[in-house]
Write an enzyme that holds these catalytic residues in place. Structure first.
Site, PDB file in Angstrom:
ATOM      1  N   LYS A 170       0.834  -1.209   0.000  1.00 51.74           N
ATOM      2  CA  LYS A 170       0.000   0.000   0.000  1.00 51.74           C
ATOM      3  C   LYS A 170       0.871   1.263   0.000  1.00 51.74           C
ATOM      4  CE  LYS A 170      -3.220   2.995   0.703  1.00 51.74           C
ATOM      5  NZ  LYS A 170      -4.118   3.375  -0.371  1.00 51.74           N
TER       6      LYS A 170
ATOM      7  N   CYS B  81      -3.613  10.547   1.037  1.00 51.52           N
ATOM      8  CA  CYS B  81      -2.860   9.322   0.729  1.00 51.52           C
ATOM      9  C   CYS B  81      -1.468   9.619   0.167  1.00 51.52           C
ATOM     10  CB  CYS B  81      -3.643   8.466  -0.262  1.00 51.52           C
ATOM     11  SG  CYS B  81      -5.017   7.609   0.503  1.00 51.52           S
TER      12      CYS B  81
HETATM   13  N1  LIG Z   1     -10.347   7.629   2.087  1.00 52.60           N
HETATM   14  C1  LIG Z   1      -9.640   6.963   1.173  1.00 52.60           C
HETATM   15  O1  LIG Z   1      -9.822   7.154  -0.019  1.00 52.60           O
HETATM   16  C2  LIG Z   1      -8.601   5.935   1.609  1.00 52.60           C
HETATM   17  C3  LIG Z   1      -8.004   5.140   0.614  1.00 52.60           C
HETATM   18  C4  LIG Z   1      -7.099   4.178   0.991  1.00 52.60           C
HETATM   19  C5  LIG Z   1      -6.782   4.010   2.339  1.00 52.60           C
HETATM   20  N2  LIG Z   1      -7.363   4.797   3.292  1.00 52.60           N
HETATM   21  C6  LIG Z   1      -7.004   4.551   4.700  1.00 52.60           C
HETATM   22  O2  LIG Z   1      -8.124   4.018   5.390  1.00 52.60           O
HETATM   23  C7  LIG Z   1      -8.123   4.468   6.741  1.00 52.60           C
HETATM   24  C8  LIG Z   1      -9.441   5.157   7.063  1.00 52.60           C
HETATM   25  O3  LIG Z   1      -9.537   6.311   6.247  1.00 52.60           O
HETATM   26  P1  LIG Z   1     -10.900   7.110   6.047  1.00 52.60           P
HETATM   27  O4  LIG Z   1     -10.674   8.022   4.891  1.00 52.60           O
HETATM   28  O5  LIG Z   1     -12.044   6.159   6.022  1.00 52.60           O
HETATM   29  O6  LIG Z   1     -10.933   7.967   7.414  1.00 52.60           O
HETATM   30  P2  LIG Z   1     -12.142   8.855   7.953  1.00 52.60           P
HETATM   31  O7  LIG Z   1     -11.522   9.904   8.781  1.00 52.60           O
HETATM   32  O8  LIG Z   1     -13.069   9.199   6.853  1.00 52.60           O
HETATM   33  O9  LIG Z   1     -12.958   7.842   8.927  1.00 52.60           O
HETATM   34  C9  LIG Z   1     -12.430   7.242  10.061  1.00 52.60           C
HETATM   35  C10 LIG Z   1     -13.534   7.079  11.107  1.00 52.60           C
HETATM   36  O10 LIG Z   1     -12.993   6.361  12.203  1.00 52.60           O
HETATM   37  C11 LIG Z   1     -13.584   6.841  13.388  1.00 52.60           C
HETATM   38  N3  LIG Z   1     -12.789   6.404  14.550  1.00 52.60           N
HETATM   39  C12 LIG Z   1     -11.650   6.928  15.055  1.00 52.60           C
HETATM   40  N4  LIG Z   1     -11.230   6.176  16.096  1.00 52.60           N
HETATM   41  C13 LIG Z   1     -12.112   5.160  16.244  1.00 52.60           C
HETATM   42  C14 LIG Z   1     -12.209   4.047  17.132  1.00 52.60           C
HETATM   43  N5  LIG Z   1     -11.295   3.823  18.065  1.00 52.60           N
HETATM   44  N6  LIG Z   1     -13.253   3.224  16.986  1.00 52.60           N
HETATM   45  C15 LIG Z   1     -14.187   3.416  16.052  1.00 52.60           C
HETATM   46  N7  LIG Z   1     -14.151   4.455  15.174  1.00 52.60           N
HETATM   47  C16 LIG Z   1     -13.116   5.299  15.271  1.00 52.60           C
HETATM   48  C17 LIG Z   1     -13.659   8.344  13.173  1.00 52.60           C
HETATM   49  O11 LIG Z   1     -14.615   8.949  14.014  1.00 52.60           O
HETATM   50  C18 LIG Z   1     -14.039   8.408  11.677  1.00 52.60           C
HETATM   51  O12 LIG Z   1     -15.443   8.491  11.485  1.00 52.60           O
HETATM   52  C19 LIG Z   1      -6.900   5.375   6.889  1.00 52.60           C
HETATM   53  O13 LIG Z   1      -5.822   4.625   7.361  1.00 52.60           O
HETATM   54  C20 LIG Z   1      -6.639   5.826   5.461  1.00 52.60           C
HETATM   55  O14 LIG Z   1      -5.300   6.184   5.257  1.00 52.60           O
HETATM   56  C21 LIG Z   1      -8.271   5.751   2.946  1.00 52.60           C
END
Ligand SMILES: NC(=O)c1ccc[n+]([C@@H]2O[C@H](COP(=O)([O-])OP(=O)(O)OC[C@H]3O[C@@H](n4cnc5c(N)ncnc54)[C@H](O)[C@@H]3O)[C@@H](O)[C@H]2O)c1
Length: 403
Positions: free
Chosen positions: A203, A257
Site C-alpha cells: 500500500k 494518501c
Molecule cells: N479515504 C480513502 O480514499 C482511503 C483510501 C485508501 C486508504 N485509506 C485509509 O483508510 C483508513 C481510514 O480512512 P478514512 O478516509 O475512512 O478515514 P475517515 O476519517 O473518513 O474515517 C475514520 C472514522 O474512524 C472513526 N474512529 C476513530 N477512532 C475510532 C475508534 N477507536 N473506533 C471506532 N471508530 C473510530 C472516526 O470517528 C471516523 O469516522 C486510513 O488509514 C486511510 O489512510 C483511505
C-alpha cells in the site's frame, strides 16, 4: 454460515465497506466513536459525500443488515478502518488503530478473524497482534489476523471496493486463507495472497510510486518554465514511447494518501528512502514555487499599474472534480497569499463554503479580477473565456489536458 462482522471506523472506507458487505445479506455492526455519525447512519443517511452511497446505506439499514453503534460487540470478523494520520515530524500516528484494537479485545473469541485496512507502517499488524495477546494470552494460536490495504478512488468507492484486486497478507498462512475467504464474499476483483508485512508495504509503495512520478513531472515543469517549453505537450509526446508513462505536473501533491503515505516509509527507513524523500521535497517545493510566481506577477502589475491587483484563484481542492480539501496545496497557496495581504478572489465550485475565505462565483471573479490563476483543472473551468485584458497564470494545464 455467513459471518457476523464488526467494522471499526465508519468514514470514507469503513462506511462503504460496511454497506457493501451488508448488501450481501451479512449482518454488519458498524462502530464509530463519533455519536453523530452513528445516529446519522442509523437513520439511513450518510455524513460523507460519495455517489450512490446514501441509497445503499438506506437500503441495508432498513433491511436490518447494517446497524451502527459507539461500542463493539462479539462477532466473527473484526475489520479496522480508522484513521492513520501523522504526528509532528511526519511520524505515523497509530493512536486510532491501537484504541480500536483495545476496544475489540474484550469481545474477541476463538476462531475470530481480525483485519486491519487502515494504511499502516510495516510491522503494524504483528504489533497489534502482540497487543491483543498481551491482554488475552488465552487467544494464542486461537485467532486469525491479517492486513488488507484499501486502494479506492473517492467518487468511485463503491464500484472500486467491489471490483479492484486486493492484496491480503496474514500473520500466518492460515490467517491469509481465512481473510481471503472473507473478501471472496463481496469482492469480485482478484484476491492475491501474501504475508502481512508485504501487504503493508505494498500500500505504501503504491502511493510513494505516484508521488515520485508526480515529482518527476513537477521537476520537468520547472525546466520547461525556464526554457519556454509547454510541459503538457512535452509529457504527451514523451508518453508516446511505449514504456514511458509520466504523470501530470500541478501545484503540488495533496490528499490524505499520496502526500502522507510515503512518510510512513521515509520516517522508519531514513537511510534507504533518499529518492522518496527527495520526491516529497520536490512536490512541497513546487507549491512554494507557485506562490512565488503569483507574487512576482502581482508585484509587476503593481509597479506598472500603480495599484494592487485582484488575483482570481481557480480551484481549491486537492485534485480536479472532487470536494476534498485535505492537504490541498491549492488551498495552502490561497491561504498563504491571503495571510500575506494579497487581494485574493477564490473560486471553488465543488465546495459550498470554506472557513475564513469568501468564495466567488467564477463569472463575477473573472470580471473583477486582474490576474487569473488556474490552480486545479476542474472540468467546469475548461471552457472558461478569460477576458483579453486579464493576465493569466496556468499551473494545471487547463486547456492542454482537455485538448
Ligand atoms: N479515504 C480513502 O480514499 C482511503 C483510501 C485508501 C486508504 N485509506 C485509509 O483508510 C483508513 C481510514 O480512512 P478514512 O478516509 O475512512 O478515514 P475517515 O476519517 O473518513 O474515517 C475514520 C472514522 O474512524 C472513526 N474512529 C476513530 N477512532 C475510532 C475508534 N477507536 N473506533 C471506532 N471508530 C473510530 C472516526 O470517528 C471516523 O469516522 C486510513 O488509514 C486511510 O489512510 C483511505
Amino acid at each position: 454460515m455467513k459471518p457476523k462482522v464488526v467494522i471499526m471506523g465508519l468514514g470514507y472506507i469503513g462506511l462503504p465497506t460496511a454497506a457493501l458487505i451488508a448488501s450481501r445479506n451479512i449482518e454488519v455492526y458498524g462502530v464509530d466513536i463519533n455519536e453523530k455519525v452513528v445516529n446519522t447512519i442509523n437513520e439511513g443517511h450518510i455524513h460523507i459525500i460519495e455517489p450512490d452511497l446514501e441509497g445503499l446505506v438506506n437500503h441495508v439499514v432498513k433491511k436490518g443488515y447494517l446497524k451502527a453503534s459507539t461500542q463493539p460487540r462479539s462477532a466473527d470478523v473484526f475489520l479496522i478502518a480508522v484513521p492513520t494520520p501523522f504526528k509532528d515530524g511526519y511520524k505515523p500516528n497509530l493512536f486510532y488503530v491501537e484504541s480500536a484494537i483495545k476496544m475489540i479485545i474484550p469481545y474477541l473469541k476463538k476462531e475470530n478473524l481480525v483485519i486491519i485496512e487502515s494504511t499502516s507502517p510495516i510491522g503494524t499488524t504483528e504489533k497489534m497482534f502482540n497487543l491483543i495477546l498481551q491482554e488475552r494470552p488465552d487467544l494464542e494460536e486461537k485467532i486469525y489476523m491479517a492486513y488488507c490495504p484499501e486502494r479506492v478512488l473517492p467518487g468511485k468507492i463503491l464500484y472500486e471496493l467491489e471490483h479492484n484486486d486486493r492484496v491480503i497478507g496474514g500473520i500466518n498462512p492460515e490467517s491469509t486463507k481465512k481473510a481471503k475467504e472473507f473478501y471472496a464474499l463481496f469482492v469480485k476483483g482478484e484476491l492475491f495472497e501474501t504475508d502481512a508485512k508485504t501487504a503493508e508495504m505494498c500500500k505504501l509503495v503504491e502511493n510513494a510510486y505516484r508521488d515520485v512520478n508526480i515529482a518527476f513531472a513537477n521537476e520537468l515543469s520547472l525546466i520547461c518554465d525556464k526554457t519556454g517549453i509547454n510541459v503538457w505537450e512535452l509529457i504527451k509526446l514523451a508518453n508516446r514511447h511505449p514504456r514511458v508513462n509520466i504523470l501530470q505536473p500541478g501545484v503540488g501533491v495533496g490528499g490524505h494518501c499520496i502526500a502522507v503515505d510515503p512518510w510512513f516509509l521515509i520516517t522508519n527507513f531514513p537511510d534507504e528512502t533518499k529518492l522518496m524523500k527527495t520526491a516529497r521535497k520536490v512536490n512541497l517545493y513546487k507549491t512554494e514555487w507557485v506562490i512565488n510566481k503569483i507574487k512576482e506577477k502581482a508585484r509587476n502589475f503593481e509597479k506598472e499599474q500603480g495599484e494592487k491587483p485582484k488575483i482570481v484563484c481557480l480551484g481549491l481542492t486537492y485534485k480536479p472534480d472532487i470536494d476534498d480539501l485535505r492537504e490541498s496545496p491549492a488551498l495552502y497557496i490561497v491561504k498563504t497569499l491571503f495571510k500575506e495581504g494579497f487581494d485574493i478572489l477564490p473560486v471553488e465550485p465543488n465546495v459550498d463554503s470554506i472557513k475564513g475565505l469568501d468564495l466567488y462565483d467564477v463569472n463575477t471573479a473573472l470580471q473583477e479580477g486582474d490576474i487569473i490563476v488556474f490552480l486545479v483543472a476542474h472540468k467546469v473551468f475548461k471552457n472558461i473565456k478569460v477576458p483579453n485584458n486579464k493576465l493569466v497564470l496556468d499551473f494545471c494545464g487547463i486547456k492542454e489536458i482537455y485538448r
